[in-house]
Design a protein around this motif. Structure first.
Motif, PDB file in Angstrom:
ATOM      1  N   ASN A   1       0.842  -1.202   0.000  1.00 32.91           N
ATOM      2  CA  ASN A   1       0.000   0.000   0.000  1.00 32.91           C
ATOM      3  C   ASN A   1       0.874   1.248   0.000  1.00 32.91           C
ATOM      4  O   ASN A   1       0.894   2.013   0.974  1.00 32.91           O
ATOM      5  N   PRO A   2       1.640   1.468  -1.056  1.00 34.60           N
ATOM      6  CA  PRO A   2       2.642   2.544  -1.033  1.00 34.60           C
ATOM      7  C   PRO A   2       2.074   3.954  -0.950  1.00 34.60           C
ATOM      8  O   PRO A   2       2.753   4.857  -0.461  1.00 34.60           O
TER       9      PRO A   2
ATOM     10  N   TRP B   1       6.309   4.142   6.406  1.00 35.09           N
ATOM     11  CA  TRP B   1       6.071   4.788   5.125  1.00 35.09           C
ATOM     12  C   TRP B   1       6.839   6.115   5.050  1.00 35.09           C
ATOM     13  O   TRP B   1       7.107   6.757   6.068  1.00 35.09           O
ATOM     14  N   LYS B   2       7.129   6.535   3.836  1.00 35.40           N
ATOM     15  CA  LYS B   2       7.740   7.838   3.606  1.00 35.40           C
ATOM     16  C   LYS B   2       6.639   8.873   3.409  1.00 35.40           C
ATOM     17  O   LYS B   2       5.866   8.799   2.453  1.00 35.40           O
ATOM     18  N   MET B   3       6.540   9.820   4.316  1.00 37.77           N
ATOM     19  CA  MET B   3       5.590  10.915   4.160  1.00 37.77           C
ATOM     20  C   MET B   3       6.159  11.952   3.192  1.00 37.77           C
ATOM     21  O   MET B   3       7.377  12.156   3.127  1.00 37.77           O
ATOM     22  N   THR B   4       5.293  12.576   2.440  1.00 33.75           N
ATOM     23  CA  THR B   4       5.700  13.599   1.477  1.00 33.75           C
ATOM     24  C   THR B   4       5.121  14.947   1.902  1.00 33.75           C
ATOM     25  O   THR B   4       4.361  15.051   2.870  1.00 33.75           O
ATOM     26  N   SER B   5       5.453  15.987   1.138  1.00 33.36           N
ATOM     27  CA  SER B   5       4.908  17.317   1.435  1.00 33.36           C
ATOM     28  C   SER B   5       3.410  17.374   1.196  1.00 33.36           C
ATOM     29  O   SER B   5       2.729  18.294   1.677  1.00 33.36           O
TER      30      SER B   5
ATOM     31  N   GLY C   1       5.630   5.158  -0.602  1.00 33.59           N
ATOM     32  CA  GLY C   1       6.205   3.838  -0.410  1.00 33.59           C
ATOM     33  C   GLY C   1       7.012   3.721   0.864  1.00 33.59           C
ATOM     34  O   GLY C   1       6.841   4.479   1.823  1.00 33.59           O
ATOM     35  N   PRO C   2       7.932   2.763   0.890  1.00 36.48           N
ATOM     36  CA  PRO C   2       8.689   2.482   2.113  1.00 36.48           C
ATOM     37  C   PRO C   2       9.634   3.609   2.501  1.00 36.48           C
ATOM     38  O   PRO C   2      10.279   4.224   1.647  1.00 36.48           O
TER      39      PRO C   2
ATOM     40  N   HIS D   1      12.515  13.816   4.677  1.00 38.66           N
ATOM     41  CA  HIS D   1      12.625  13.293   6.050  1.00 38.66           C
ATOM     42  C   HIS D   1      11.285  12.998   6.716  1.00 38.66           C
ATOM     43  O   HIS D   1      11.215  12.856   7.939  1.00 38.66           O
ATOM     44  N   GLY D   2      10.230  12.881   5.942  1.00 35.45           N
ATOM     45  CA  GLY D   2       8.947  12.505   6.509  1.00 35.45           C
ATOM     46  C   GLY D   2       8.849  11.000   6.697  1.00 35.45           C
ATOM     47  O   GLY D   2       9.284  10.224   5.841  1.00 35.45           O
ATOM     48  N   ILE D   3       8.265  10.562   7.815  1.00 40.76           N
ATOM     49  CA  ILE D   3       8.140   9.133   8.086  1.00 40.76           C
ATOM     50  C   ILE D   3       6.882   8.896   8.929  1.00 40.76           C
ATOM     51  O   ILE D   3       6.531   9.714   9.800  1.00 40.76           O
ATOM     52  N   TRP D   4       6.190   7.801   8.661  1.00 42.22           N
ATOM     53  CA  TRP D   4       5.010   7.392   9.429  1.00 42.22           C
ATOM     54  C   TRP D   4       5.155   5.912   9.727  1.00 42.22           C
ATOM     55  O   TRP D   4       5.349   5.105   8.823  1.00 42.22           O
TER      56      TRP D   4
END
Length: 439
Positions: free
Chosen positions: A248-249, A301-305, A320-321, A382-385
């Protein structure tokens, strides 16, 4: 008081396994012996853990794609270095622990379709598998076999716009649900026969046979539960990884909720522990034969802007990861100590960027689990969840097991728990939290 009495009894018997109460099933990835640095898991580490385990599942053996015989996946480690024999020899010090050999899991990666091929191969080749499994277990002094067959996984749901969702619903009127295995009905019955043959071969030697249901495997397709239940000593449901950054990217969500979150977006009603347990009970499996799985790692997961900054799931517009952990070496996967060290602590509170701490969000109702996150910065970096179970959540799931009269809890796996005690000073905090709640 009961906790302290049981703990005192444990201390008094020294190396005898703390085997009171429900099952504490410990999955052990033997490839951790080959790791380097802080992630290397050695026999002394295993000895520290086994005292808490009613069952130890040695992972993993595989299947020879040509002969269909059970084989070691790493002969140099398991056989030549006598690692298998060293592990099962621990029974002398921990006589109350059952040592099982795990077959398959997610480790037998070469030609994974061979698990289906075995079912279709006919009785003669299946007999070779059964005989090889029995002799392998006897040779290395195992108490039984745990089947974690690599059946095809459910297709993950895609992220759709409102228009896309409406079209998908309309299209399903004509196409039905996505089918990953058109011969699933045949494979279900073939698997049932294989389970019966294995159990018949094991009974004269008093060996166990158990089943592990891997995440996102459709139980209705592959397991004729009434036909196999009486031939299994227990069933372990790997009740986690319902969502992952690989499957579920574009959306981050709870990976292992105890009860269903509010149904919205792409959430499905069966993506929770309670539903999975109810399904197996409804098929006639005794409560005390069902174990639930707890993961000692988180999915990141990698959070984006474009991801919302409050972190409340479902988090859309993920990419994604997240980057691999220093121990896991796997994008989108963080061991429990890796998660713990990212939470606010004296070493990271003043750091920024990729080293800045992540914020933990509690679950006051103890229904869906915890998560932690760090929004992306102004540059979208540098976003992460992260969705994960910590010792508190693991303890709550053990309470769920006790309250429902289930068989026990299975930890996947020992080598991703904080076995060095680097986070709080306690070694194996996930394992201990579960075990003490089960007492």
């Amino acid at each position: 008081m009961k906790f302290w009495l049981n703990l005192f009894a444990f201390a008094a018997v020294g190396h005898l396994t703390l085997a009171l109460g429900p099952n504490m099933i410990c999955y052990y990835d033997a490839s951790s012996e080959d790791r380097v640095g802080v992630s290397k898991f050695s026999i002394p580490d295993l000895e520290t853990a086994v005292q808490f385990c009613t069952h130890l599942v040695y992972g993993y053996a595989g299947i020879n794609a040509e002969t269909f015989e059970l084989i070691s996946l790493n002969a140099q480690r398991d056989l030549q270095r006598r690692h298998l024999a060293t592990v099962t020899a621990l029974r002398d010090r921990f006589p109350n622990t059952k040592f099982l050999l795990g077959l398959g899991g997610d480790k037998d990666l070469q030609n994974p379709e061979k698990y289906i091929n075995l079912l279709e191969a006919g009785r003669e080749k299946q007999s070779k598998f059964v005989n090889s499994a029995r002799e392998f277990l006897r040779l290395y002094n195992f108490d039984g076999l745990d089947l974690a067959f690599q059946f095809p996984r459910n297709k993950p749901r895609k992220v759709h716009s409102d228009v896309g969702s409406a079209w998908k619903s309309f299209k399903k009127l004509f196409t039905g649900d996505y089918v990953v295995d058109e011969k699933a009905g045949e494979h279900r019955e073939q698997f049932s026969e294989l389970v019966k043959d294995l159990k018949a071969a094991f009974v004269p030697y008093n060996m166990m046979l158990s089943l592990t249901v891997l995440p996102n495997v459709n139980s209705s397709w592959y397991f004729n539960v009434p036909a196999i239940s009486n031939h299994l000593d227990h069933v372990t449901l790997a009740t986690f990884d319902f969502t992952t950054p690989d499957r579920n990217p574009e959306e981050a969500d709870y990976t292992a909720p105890l009860y269903p979150p509010i149904l919205e977006g792409n959430r499905l009603p069966h993506y929770n522990v309670d539903f999975q347990v109810d399904h197996w009970i409804s098929q006639g499996v005794p409560h005390n034969k069902i174990n639930i799985g707890v993961a000692s790692y988180g999915r990141a997961w990698k959070m984006t802007s474009d991801s919302k900054t409050d972190g409340f799931p479902i988090v859309s517009n993920t990419d994604g990861p997240a980057p691999a952990g220093y121990e896991s070496k796997t994008p989108g996967l963080l061991t429990w100590p890796e998660v713990c060290h990212k939470l606010p602590n004296p070493t990271n509170v003043a750091k920024t960027g990729a080293e800045a701490p992540i914020r933990r969000v509690n679950d006051p109702n103890k229904k869906v689990g915890v998560y932690a996150f760090r929004p992306a910065n102004a540059d979208g970096e540098h976003g992460i969840w992260v969705s994960y179970d910590d010792p508190d959540v693991a303890s709550n799931k053990a309470s769920f097991v006790r309250n429902r009269g289930l068989g026990g809890v299975a930890l996947f796996d020992l080598t991703m728990d904080d076995f060095r005690g680097t986070c709080t000073g306690d070694k194996f905090p996930m394992l201990r939290a579960i075990k003490y709640k089960l007492l």
